[in-house]
Design a protein around this motif. Structure first.
Motif, PDB file in Angstrom:
ATOM      1  N   THR A 210      -3.995   4.358  -1.612  1.00  0.00           N
ATOM      2  CA  THR A 210      -3.620   5.766  -1.442  1.00  0.00           C
ATOM      3  C   THR A 210      -2.914   6.258  -2.708  1.00  0.00           C
ATOM      4  O   THR A 210      -2.500   5.453  -3.553  1.00  0.00           O
TER       5      THR A 210
ATOM      6  N   PRO B 293       1.498   4.972   4.362  1.00  0.00           N
ATOM      7  CA  PRO B 293       0.297   4.149   4.217  1.00  0.00           C
ATOM      8  C   PRO B 293      -0.013   3.892   2.744  1.00  0.00           C
ATOM      9  O   PRO B 293       0.105   4.786   1.905  1.00  0.00           O
TER      10      PRO B 293
ATOM     11  N   GLU C 220       3.897  -1.867   3.317  1.00  0.00           N
ATOM     12  CA  GLU C 220       3.758  -0.523   3.881  1.00  0.00           C
ATOM     13  C   GLU C 220       4.960  -0.168   4.751  1.00  0.00           C
ATOM     14  O   GLU C 220       5.457   0.970   4.705  1.00  0.00           O
TER      15      GLU C 220
ATOM     16  N   LEU D  89      -2.904   1.733   2.009  1.00  0.00           N
ATOM     17  CA  LEU D  89      -4.331   1.428   1.960  1.00  0.00           C
ATOM     18  C   LEU D  89      -5.060   2.272   2.982  1.00  0.00           C
ATOM     19  O   LEU D  89      -4.528   2.572   4.054  1.00  0.00           O
ATOM     20  N   GLU D  90      -6.284   2.659   2.638  1.00  0.00           N
ATOM     21  CA  GLU D  90      -7.125   3.383   3.571  1.00  0.00           C
ATOM     22  C   GLU D  90      -8.519   2.772   3.559  1.00  0.00           C
ATOM     23  O   GLU D  90      -9.025   2.385   2.502  1.00  0.00           O
ATOM     24  N   PRO D  91      -9.154   2.645   4.727  1.00  0.00           N
ATOM     25  CA  PRO D  91     -10.471   2.006   4.781  1.00  0.00           C
ATOM     26  C   PRO D  91     -11.553   2.887   4.167  1.00  0.00           C
ATOM     27  O   PRO D  91     -11.557   4.106   4.323  1.00  0.00           O
TER      28      PRO D  91
ATOM     29  N   VAL E 208     -11.197  -1.461   1.263  1.00  0.00           N
ATOM     30  CA  VAL E 208      -9.997  -0.622   1.341  1.00  0.00           C
ATOM     31  C   VAL E 208      -9.777   0.044  -0.011  1.00  0.00           C
ATOM     32  O   VAL E 208     -10.231  -0.449  -1.051  1.00  0.00           O
ATOM     33  N   ARG E 209      -9.087   1.163   0.000  1.00  0.00           N
ATOM     34  CA  ARG E 209      -8.780   1.904  -1.214  1.00  0.00           C
ATOM     35  C   ARG E 209      -7.295   2.222  -1.226  1.00  0.00           C
ATOM     36  O   ARG E 209      -6.690   2.479  -0.179  1.00  0.00           O
TER      37      ARG E 209
END
Length: 295
Positions: free
Chosen positions: A59, A47, A41, A49-51, A56-57
């Motif tokens: 982006t 970013p 990252e 990854l997102e929680p 996590v998912r």
């Protein structure tokens, strides 16, 4: 320039879904995987990854990176295949997965032929359900998969894989010796457990022929199914590959409308040209050849 190792970790996360699964597959700790992705990252500057709850998912920017990483890995596999093709001997390790009846029938002869022709090649082999095997192939856990597809029960196809049809294996009704076909509607049946494509095909076939099967026994082991039929405990639909180099021990009946399962191989596009993959496919085709000569 982005770090290829970290890009591969991101790609693994897109395939396997969780940091824990990536860590387990690659023998890392989850914290090490998380740290490497944090460094990626920083390299990318956005970013990745997102929680989402406790998971996590990726982006949209991470998805872009994964697509390009796939292209890079495919090119590298092609380069590896070209280098291997330039050498005189077939060496290295080939990882293969296939389904049970193939493991019982075709794979021993194929492995013996490969051992004699390419003694310097190490082959690692595993029996695995086709849907799991194809997903694992796409995730680079295997180099080649030999799989089956039952009528009207297609397996998911991955765009990055090279599929080659090998044989159509006839399916026939197996009943105990002397049992009239007219009695199968009221006889116990043995099938795979619910959720398996074979089970879905079996149930649909029975209903199409006007009866609801009395499913008393379930097993994923084709030899268990065969044994139950031999012992006059059940009837079932069994593909002909079961009888490869084996004496027929039950009464077999052609289906009113002939049906067969598709047997095929799959490899990643970059790995397909590798001489080890080509040699295994050729040896497997030689093992299948006697089946194709049957009337």
């Amino acid at each position: 320039m982005f770090d290829l190792h970290r890009l591969r970790l991101l790609r693994e996360l897109s395939q396997r879904g969780t940091l824990a699964a990536v860590a387990q597959a690659l023998n890392y700790s989850p914290s090490s995987v998380s740290q490497q992705l944090s460094l990626l990252e920083s390299e990318v500057g956005v970013p990745l990854l997102e929680p989402v709850g406790r998971r996590v998912r990726l982006t949209p920017q991470a998805e872009i990176l994964v697509r390009h990483t796939e292209d890079v890995l495919t090119r590298l596999e092609r380069a590896e295949s070209e280098i291997a093709s330039s050498l005189h001997d077939v060496t290295g390790t080939l990882r293969v997965a296939t389904f049970q009846t193939a493991a019982l029938a075709l794979i021993p002869a194929t492995l013996a032929r490969m051992r004699d022709a390419h003694p310097a090649l190490r082959i690692e082999f595993q029996v695995l359900d086709p849907s799991e095997a194809l997903s694992a192939l796409n995730a680079r856990d295997f180099d080649l998969v030999f799989a089956e597809e039952w009528p009207d029960q297609p397996e998911a196809r991955f765009a990055a894989l090279d599929y080659r049809e090998l044989h159509r294996d006839p399916i026939r009704l197996a009943v105990p010796r002397g049992l009239p076909v007219e009695e199968i509607a009221g006889y116990p049946w043995i099938m795979e457990p619910p959720g398996y494509p074979q089970r879905t095909f079996n149930v649909h076939w029975c209903r199409h022929n006007g009866f609801e099967p009395d499913i008393r026994f379930s097993s994923t082991d084709v030899l268990v199914k065969l044994r139950f039929v031999e012992r006059d405990l059940a009837v079932g639909l069994i593909p002909d590959l079961v009888w490869y180099e084996r004496e027929v021990t039950v009464d077999l009946h052609e289906l009113p409308v002939p049906m067969s399962r598709l047997l095929f191989t799959a490899a990643r596009a970059g790995r397909g040209p590798h001489p080890a993959v080509r040699a295994f496919r050729e040896a497997l085709a030689l093992a299948v050849a006697p089946l194709q000569l049957r009337p």
